[in-house]
Design a protein around this motif. Structure first.
Motif, PDB file in Angstrom:
ATOM      1  N   GLN A 144      67.780  67.506  16.466  1.00 41.84           N
ATOM      2  CA  GLN A 144      68.900  68.241  15.876  1.00 41.84           C
ATOM      3  C   GLN A 144      69.640  69.022  16.956  1.00 41.84           C
ATOM      4  O   GLN A 144      70.876  69.125  16.929  1.00 41.84           O
ATOM      5  CB  GLN A 144      68.374  69.184  14.792  1.00 41.84           C
ATOM      6  CG  GLN A 144      67.793  68.457  13.590  1.00 41.84           C
ATOM      7  CD  GLN A 144      67.091  69.372  12.602  1.00 41.84           C
ATOM      8  OE1 GLN A 144      67.092  70.593  12.758  1.00 41.84           O
ATOM      9  NE2 GLN A 144      66.500  68.782  11.566  1.00 41.84           N
ATOM     10  N   GLN A 145      68.906  69.544  17.928  1.00 41.82           N
ATOM     11  CA  GLN A 145      69.519  70.351  18.990  1.00 41.82           C
ATOM     12  C   GLN A 145      70.454  69.549  19.890  1.00 41.82           C
ATOM     13  O   GLN A 145      71.226  70.143  20.647  1.00 41.82           O
ATOM     14  CB  GLN A 145      68.429  71.012  19.846  1.00 41.82           C
ATOM     15  CG  GLN A 145      67.837  72.271  19.238  1.00 41.82           C
ATOM     16  CD  GLN A 145      66.822  72.017  18.137  1.00 41.82           C
ATOM     17  OE1 GLN A 145      66.479  70.865  17.839  1.00 41.82           O
ATOM     18  NE2 GLN A 145      66.334  73.069  17.526  1.00 41.82           N
ATOM     19  N   ASN A 175      63.938  68.817  14.261  1.00 40.94           N
ATOM     20  CA  ASN A 175      64.163  70.060  14.983  1.00 40.94           C
ATOM     21  C   ASN A 175      63.171  70.204  16.124  1.00 40.94           C
ATOM     22  O   ASN A 175      61.974  69.926  15.960  1.00 40.94           O
ATOM     23  CB  ASN A 175      64.037  71.242  14.017  1.00 40.94           C
ATOM     24  CG  ASN A 175      64.623  72.515  14.573  1.00 40.94           C
ATOM     25  OD1 ASN A 175      64.056  73.121  15.476  1.00 40.94           O
ATOM     26  ND2 ASN A 175      65.759  72.933  14.030  1.00 40.94           N
ATOM     27  N   ARG A 276      62.089  71.225   9.332  1.00 42.78           N
ATOM     28  CA  ARG A 276      63.358  71.900   9.064  1.00 42.78           C
ATOM     29  C   ARG A 276      64.445  70.884   8.748  1.00 42.78           C
ATOM     30  O   ARG A 276      64.553  69.851   9.405  1.00 42.78           O
ATOM     31  CB  ARG A 276      63.760  72.738  10.287  1.00 42.78           C
ATOM     32  CG  ARG A 276      62.818  73.908  10.566  1.00 42.78           C
ATOM     33  CD  ARG A 276      62.967  74.377  12.008  1.00 42.78           C
ATOM     34  NE  ARG A 276      62.157  75.552  12.318  1.00 42.78           N
ATOM     35  CZ  ARG A 276      60.859  75.515  12.599  1.00 42.78           C
ATOM     36  NH1 ARG A 276      60.215  74.347  12.620  1.00 42.78           N
ATOM     37  NH2 ARG A 276      60.194  76.612  12.871  1.00 42.78           N
ATOM     38  N   PHE A 281      69.704  73.704   9.905  1.00 45.02           N
ATOM     39  CA  PHE A 281      69.991  73.816  11.339  1.00 45.02           C
ATOM     40  C   PHE A 281      71.479  74.064  11.568  1.00 45.02           C
ATOM     41  O   PHE A 281      71.859  74.925  12.379  1.00 45.02           O
ATOM     42  CB  PHE A 281      69.555  72.541  12.060  1.00 45.02           C
ATOM     43  CG  PHE A 281      70.042  72.445  13.484  1.00 45.02           C
ATOM     44  CD1 PHE A 281      69.414  73.154  14.493  1.00 45.02           C
ATOM     45  CD2 PHE A 281      71.132  71.652  13.810  1.00 45.02           C
ATOM     46  CE1 PHE A 281      69.869  73.090  15.810  1.00 45.02           C
ATOM     47  CE2 PHE A 281      71.590  71.567  15.115  1.00 45.02           C
ATOM     48  CZ  PHE A 281      70.955  72.296  16.116  1.00 45.02           C
TER      49      PHE A 281
END
Length: 290
Positions: A144-145, A175, A276, A281
């Motif tokens: 996700q980052q 995540n 998550r 997010f």
């Protein structure tokens, strides 16, 4: 909490995953050494200089650990297309210095013996079968980052565009905090894992879905831009090695063809917590795109 294997050495200890494992180890009072090219450790844990491409930095790492000596190593492959030989050499050194447990950061598309870190995965299993070490491989899907910390994030903010070659292929974006939690378990569990963990998020989303979710969060339209594999590789090659760029672009084609269209319960089973969601997010990080 004491590590069952001694001090934990985190290669890439300031990176996306290693930088999130470090505070978990610190909170659990596990002796830890954070390795990076700078030698700095922002977590307050001891830091040490390490560079895959400068072998003079390797052996001093093991002399840097106070009692107990390094017994567990978190491995992050260097950014090169064929790191197998250099990683085998370091693993051999670490084993000779007394390390008994190795946790490799892999990737869900990379299987044992495959490209990039696939050779190291194969080597760890082989040494494990010979009784020389215990091992685990973290095989997360796409982070996700990546939408805040990589080139995606830059172009989402500056051009309101999301470039990919994935079409309507689905990905269970995960995540990095959840990857780190699985990694912490693999490094510190009393029983050696001796397995790989395919680490996935809870929901299947396409890149057009991602663009729509971020659009809703930031209040402006994010355009999904579909590129051919060749055009995507050329785009990546502006920042990274061309061969590595081609490998990443081919992975987008694999996503288009359904390679990441799956979910599992690994995060919940290993950590006891639900993974998550991507929407959470985005809500937590929407300032990155405004």
């Amino acid at each position: 909490m004491s590590s069952p294997t001694g001090t934990v050495l985190l290669l890439g200890g300031t990176g996306k995953v290693g930088g999130r494992i470090a505070p978990l180890l610190k909170a659990a009072n596990v002796p830890t050494l954070v390795a990076s090219r700078s030698g700095n450790s922002p977590t307050g844990l001891p830091g040490v200089k390490f560079d895959w491409f400068d072998e003079s930095t390797w052996e001093p790492v093991f002399a840097s650990a106070s009692s107990p000596p390094i017994g567990a190593v978190f491995l992050v492959a260097p950014l090169m297309s064929h790191p197998g030989a250099i990683m085998r050499k370091f693993i051999d050194l670490a084993v000779a210095k007394g390390a008994k447990r190795f946790v490799l950061l892999g990737a869900s598309p990379i299987t044992e013996g495959g490209p990039w870190m696939g050779d190291a995965q194969k080597y760890l299993r082989e040494l494990g079968e010979q009784g020389k070490l215990s091992w685990s491989v973290l095989r997360p899907t796409w982070f996700q980052q990546n939408f805040t910390e990589n080139a995606h994030g830059t172009f989402l903010k500056s051009e309101s565009k999301l470039f990919s070659g994935t079409g309507n292929g689905k990905v269970p974006f995960v995540n990095a905090e959840d990857i780190a939690a699985v990694g912490f378990h693999a490094l510190t569990s009393p029983q050696p894992p001796n397995t790989d963990y395919v680490i996935l998020g809870p929901e299947l989303l396409s890149y057009p879905d991602v663009a729509a979710i971020i659009s809703a969060a930031v209040g402006r339209t994010i355009e999904y831009v579909e590129l051919s594999e060749a055009d995507l590789a050329a785009r990546f090659a502006q920042w990274i090695d061309p061969e590595y760029a081609a490998t990443l672009a081919a992975m987008d084609t694999d996503i288009k063809n359904g390679a990441e269209n799956r979910t599992n319960d690994v995060v919940r089973t290993v950590t006891g917590k639900e993974p998550r969601s991507f929407r959470d997010f985005v809500e937590e990080n929407k300032a990155a795109w405004i």
